[in-house]
Scaffold this active site. Structure first.
Site, PDB file in Angstrom:
ATOM      1  N   CYS A  35       5.695  -0.210   7.412  1.00  0.00           N
ATOM      2  CA  CYS A  35       5.354   0.987   6.642  1.00  0.00           C
ATOM      3  C   CYS A  35       6.598   1.436   5.883  1.00  0.00           C
ATOM      4  O   CYS A  35       7.688   1.491   6.466  1.00  0.00           O
ATOM      5  CB  CYS A  35       4.883   2.089   7.597  1.00  0.00           C
ATOM      6  SG  CYS A  35       4.433   3.618   6.770  1.00  0.00           S
ATOM      7  N   LEU A  36       6.432   1.759   4.590  1.00  0.00           N
ATOM      8  CA  LEU A  36       7.577   2.198   3.778  1.00  0.00           C
ATOM      9  C   LEU A  36       8.199   3.481   4.337  1.00  0.00           C
ATOM     10  O   LEU A  36       9.364   3.767   4.077  1.00  0.00           O
ATOM     11  CB  LEU A  36       7.159   2.415   2.323  1.00  0.00           C
ATOM     12  CG  LEU A  36       6.747   1.154   1.540  1.00  0.00           C
ATOM     13  CD1 LEU A  36       6.252   1.523   0.152  1.00  0.00           C
ATOM     14  CD2 LEU A  36       7.893   0.161   1.465  1.00  0.00           C
ATOM     15  N   HIS A  49      -4.688   1.365   7.342  1.00  0.00           N
ATOM     16  CA  HIS A  49      -3.342   1.929   7.474  1.00  0.00           C
ATOM     17  C   HIS A  49      -3.165   3.108   6.513  1.00  0.00           C
ATOM     18  O   HIS A  49      -2.662   4.174   6.898  1.00  0.00           O
ATOM     19  CB  HIS A  49      -2.319   0.816   7.196  1.00  0.00           C
ATOM     20  CG  HIS A  49      -0.888   1.242   7.238  1.00  0.00           C
ATOM     21  ND1 HIS A  49      -0.001   0.777   8.196  1.00  0.00           N
ATOM     22  CD2 HIS A  49      -0.162   2.080   6.438  1.00  0.00           C
ATOM     23  CE1 HIS A  49       1.187   1.325   7.983  1.00  0.00           C
ATOM     24  NE2 HIS A  49       1.125   2.108   6.919  1.00  0.00           N
ATOM     25  N   GLU A  50      -3.599   2.915   5.251  1.00  0.00           N
ATOM     26  CA  GLU A  50      -3.414   3.966   4.235  1.00  0.00           C
ATOM     27  C   GLU A  50      -4.333   5.158   4.504  1.00  0.00           C
ATOM     28  O   GLU A  50      -3.923   6.313   4.343  1.00  0.00           O
ATOM     29  CB  GLU A  50      -3.664   3.406   2.829  1.00  0.00           C
ATOM     30  CG  GLU A  50      -2.774   2.232   2.426  1.00  0.00           C
ATOM     31  CD  GLU A  50      -1.291   2.456   2.679  1.00  0.00           C
ATOM     32  OE1 GLU A  50      -0.829   3.602   2.578  1.00  0.00           O
ATOM     33  OE2 GLU A  50      -0.601   1.468   3.006  1.00  0.00           O
ATOM     34  N   GLY A  81       0.843  -1.187   0.000  1.00  0.00           N
ATOM     35  CA  GLY A  81       0.000   0.000   0.000  1.00  0.00           C
ATOM     36  C   GLY A  81       0.880   1.239   0.000  1.00  0.00           C
ATOM     37  O   GLY A  81       2.017   1.190   0.484  1.00  0.00           O
ATOM     38  N   GLN A  83       3.021   9.921   1.158  1.00  0.00           N
ATOM     39  CA  GLN A  83       4.303   9.201   1.264  1.00  0.00           C
ATOM     40  C   GLN A  83       5.212   9.483   0.072  1.00  0.00           C
ATOM     41  O   GLN A  83       6.393   9.125   0.104  1.00  0.00           O
ATOM     42  CB  GLN A  83       4.066   7.691   1.376  1.00  0.00           C
ATOM     43  CG  GLN A  83       3.471   7.270   2.722  1.00  0.00           C
ATOM     44  CD  GLN A  83       3.336   5.766   2.795  1.00  0.00           C
ATOM     45  OE1 GLN A  83       2.395   5.204   2.270  1.00  0.00           O
ATOM     46  NE2 GLN A  83       4.299   5.105   3.423  1.00  0.00           N
ATOM     47  N   HIS A  97      -2.859   7.377   6.980  1.00  0.00           N
ATOM     48  CA  HIS A  97      -1.830   8.259   6.400  1.00  0.00           C
ATOM     49  C   HIS A  97      -2.461   9.565   5.899  1.00  0.00           C
ATOM     50  O   HIS A  97      -1.913  10.645   6.111  1.00  0.00           O
ATOM     51  CB  HIS A  97      -1.143   7.579   5.205  1.00  0.00           C
ATOM     52  CG  HIS A  97       0.051   6.741   5.573  1.00  0.00           C
ATOM     53  ND1 HIS A  97       1.129   7.244   6.269  1.00  0.00           N
ATOM     54  CD2 HIS A  97       0.350   5.443   5.311  1.00  0.00           C
ATOM     55  CE1 HIS A  97       2.032   6.285   6.435  1.00  0.00           C
ATOM     56  NE2 HIS A  97       1.586   5.179   5.869  1.00  0.00           N
TER      57      HIS A  97
HETATM   58 CO    CO Z   1       2.460   3.283   5.793  1.00  0.00          CO
END
Ligand code: CO
Length: 191
Positions: free
Chosen positions: A99-100, A141-142, A46, A51, A145
């Protein structure tokens, strides 16, 4: 299509609420295509627009489902999500999330087990899906963000302090380098 740079914590853009998308034109489509390339390269499931330093209510997903085949391939659910809203949730589940934007961190987070998500596609057409399992977890999660909430904000205050301390220690060099670049850019902007 092009790769974009993934922003990592503590970049302030990750703490801001993203703006609603009102223009479903070429610029949005380029963003979505670039995000897909970037997520594939980073091997994420995701990715939210902030991000990649774009503060818009957009995220994409490519979540593996079912069994991996002998040749290593696997089916996945791919989705482009614009202006999402959770319109229903049921149950609770703990899952070890990464998470990236937090390289090296994996922590167990409590999420709803099933959600109904209303959103728009890349053409602005209204969609609604019911999701469970990893797809539902990834959506939450997204969506967090886009509200400026990262997964460590979902941990207990004590746990968050420990995770944050370790992360800042392990990534001190990279964070210092980011700070230097940001300051240089500010100087250039003033010049
Ligand atoms: Co993330």
């Amino acid at each position: 299509m092009a790769l974009r740079t993934v922003v990592t914590f503590p970049d302030p853009i990750l703490k801001q609420r993203c703006a609603e998308v009102t223009d479903f034109g070429a610029e949005l489509h380029t963003l979505l295509d670039d995000m897909a390339d970037t997520m594939a390269k980073e091997e994420g499931i995701g990715l939210a627009a902030n991000q990649v330093a774009v503060s818009l209510r957009v995220f994409i997903m490519d979540v593996p489902v079912g069994q991996e085949r002998p040749d290593g391939s696997q089916d996945s659910i791919r989705l482009e999500v614009i202006n999402p809203r959770i319109v229903g949730k049921r149950g609770e589940v703990h899952y070890d999330e990464g998470c990236l934007s937090f390289p090296g961190v994996t922590e167990s987070v409590l999420r709803a087990a099933e959600i109904e998500l209303a959103f728009q596609d890349r053409h602005g057409v209204a969609q609604q899906v019911t999701a469970t399992g990893l797809v539902a977890i990834c959506m939450q999660h997204e969506l967090d963000h886009l509200d400026g909430i990262t997964f460590i904000d979902r941990l207990s205050p004590l746990k968050r302090r420990v995770v944050l301390r370790d992360y800042l220690r392990d990534n001190a060099e990279r964070i210092a380098e980011q700070d230097r670049k940001a300051k240089l850019q500010q100087r250039r902007a003033r010049a």
